[in-house]
Design a protein around this motif. Sequence first.
Motif, PDB file in Angstrom:
ATOM      1  N   ILE A   2      16.270  -5.457  17.797  1.00 59.70           N
ATOM      2  CA  ILE A   2      15.183  -4.471  17.740  1.00 59.70           C
ATOM      3  C   ILE A   2      14.084  -4.843  18.736  1.00 59.70           C
ATOM      4  CG2 ILE A   2      13.376  -3.481  16.238  1.00 59.70           C
ATOM      5  CD1 ILE A   2      16.259  -2.634  15.457  1.00 59.70           C
ATOM      6  N   ALA A   3      13.727  -6.120  18.750  1.00 62.72           N
ATOM      7  CA  ALA A   3      12.669  -6.574  19.671  1.00 62.72           C
ATOM      8  C   ALA A   3      13.087  -6.335  21.122  1.00 62.72           C
ATOM      9  CB  ALA A   3      12.376  -8.061  19.441  1.00 62.72           C
ATOM     10  N   SER A   6      12.929  -2.828  22.247  1.00 65.95           N
ATOM     11  CA  SER A   6      11.571  -2.285  22.262  1.00 65.95           C
ATOM     12  C   SER A   6      10.801  -2.679  23.525  1.00 65.95           C
ATOM     13  CB  SER A   6      10.798  -2.786  21.034  1.00 65.95           C
ATOM     14  OG  SER A   6      11.512  -2.465  19.847  1.00 65.95           O
ATOM     15  N   LYS A  10      14.416  -2.633  28.523  1.00 65.16           N
ATOM     16  CA  LYS A  10      15.230  -3.011  27.371  1.00 65.16           C
ATOM     17  C   LYS A  10      16.159  -4.166  27.758  1.00 65.16           C
ATOM     18  CE  LYS A  10      15.319   1.637  25.254  1.00 65.16           C
ATOM     19  NZ  LYS A  10      14.343   2.367  26.083  1.00 65.16           N
ATOM     20  N   THR A 243      18.774   9.607  22.342  1.00 66.76           N
ATOM     21  CA  THR A 243      18.138   8.663  21.426  1.00 66.76           C
ATOM     22  C   THR A 243      19.230   8.001  20.605  1.00 66.76           C
ATOM     23  OG1 THR A 243      17.806  10.382  19.784  1.00 66.76           O
ATOM     24  CG2 THR A 243      15.938   9.878  21.191  1.00 66.76           C
ATOM     25  N   HIS A 249      15.218   2.425  12.992  1.00 70.14           N
ATOM     26  CA  HIS A 249      14.589   2.362  14.316  1.00 70.14           C
ATOM     27  C   HIS A 249      15.247   3.346  15.281  1.00 70.14           C
ATOM     28  CE1 HIS A 249      12.400  -1.413  13.339  1.00 70.14           C
ATOM     29  NE2 HIS A 249      13.428  -1.561  12.504  1.00 70.14           N
ATOM     30  N   ARG A 250      14.393   3.998  16.096  1.00 71.00           N
ATOM     31  CA  ARG A 250      14.894   4.964  17.090  1.00 71.00           C
ATOM     32  C   ARG A 250      14.535   4.506  18.476  1.00 71.00           C
ATOM     33  NH1 ARG A 250      16.166  10.018  15.195  1.00 71.00           N
ATOM     34  NH2 ARG A 250      15.625  11.227  17.039  1.00 71.00           N
ATOM     35  N   PHE A 251      15.475   4.607  19.384  1.00 67.12           N
ATOM     36  CA  PHE A 251      15.221   4.214  20.773  1.00 67.12           C
ATOM     37  C   PHE A 251      15.592   5.353  21.702  1.00 67.12           C
ATOM     38  CE2 PHE A 251      16.207   0.441  18.294  1.00 67.12           C
ATOM     39  CZ  PHE A 251      15.061  -0.304  18.500  1.00 67.12           C
TER      40      PHE A 251
END
Length: 302
Positions: A2-3, A6, A10, A243, A249-251
């Motif tokens: 996740i980190a 973010s 990326k 996405t 969590h959405r990226f």
Amino acid sequence: MIAGLSLPQKALPPKYFYDSKGSRLFEAICRLKEYYPTRSELALTRGRIGEIARFAGRRGSPGITLIEYGSGDSMKSRLLIEALRPSAYIPVDISEDALRNAAAGLRRRFPWLDIRAVYGDFSRPLKIPMAQGRGRRVVYFPGSTIGNLTPEDAHAFLRMTCAQVGPRGAMLVGVDLKKDANVLHAAYNDAKGVTAAFNLNLLARINRELGGDFKLRRFRHYAFYNAAPGRIEMHLVSLVPQTVNIGSHRFAFAPGESIHTENSYKYSVEGFRALARSAGFEGEKVWLDPKGLFALHGLVAA
Ligand code: AVJ
């Protein structure tokens, strides 16, 4: 994960490539004709094993503890164990299957050897069981895995290892050499697409283990030599605007936006020696394969 996803650029750490599918894909990479590092290092280790063991063992010194980082299938370590005859062997790896299989095979082959497999991430300080006695500690770190670290992180890692082996302890480290960019490019963009599958497996693993919904066909493997820092970079490039969800969590990805998945730094002999020296090691020996593609450095803790 996740980190990393973010960050503005990326990025995911390459250590997560090696689930059991990823480890198998990596072993397939090692057999590719374009991927010279494994073959070169094996040839050089076979050809110079007497000298390498003499360096590591100072001939006849009793009770050597051999620690291997990223031991994988322990293929090259077999040669070193035979020639060096240490009293203990401590393979450290993040792929539990590969580690257990390798340890079982070595126990059958070397019944006299005290083997203590350590499952873990060697980039952080690990509790390493040490055989008793005053024997020398030798860290074996083949495969050019050190190339995954930035020079700053490699410096910190070498410092930690230097403290771990103690004064006059030794390190044998395999380092890929700088070379023609076309040779590098071919090694990380093989014709069969095994490296692409290895890279994309990272997304499949996120889907499997973290509940992600990456559509693998919407990403493309991309690897190139970045000459200024002297490294191969691997990326996964989004082919469309999209996405992706991982749990809650959405990226968002713009078309052409990438996830940086690996660096593989290449060093000249002198460049690596300078780095080792700055971390407390003296570069005593270096062996190259006959084609001059790959180096094995023999370092001694000052
Ligand atoms: C295991 C880090 C040495 O950098 O060449 C191979 C991994 N990545 N093909 C490398 C890898 C793509 C490999 N190391």
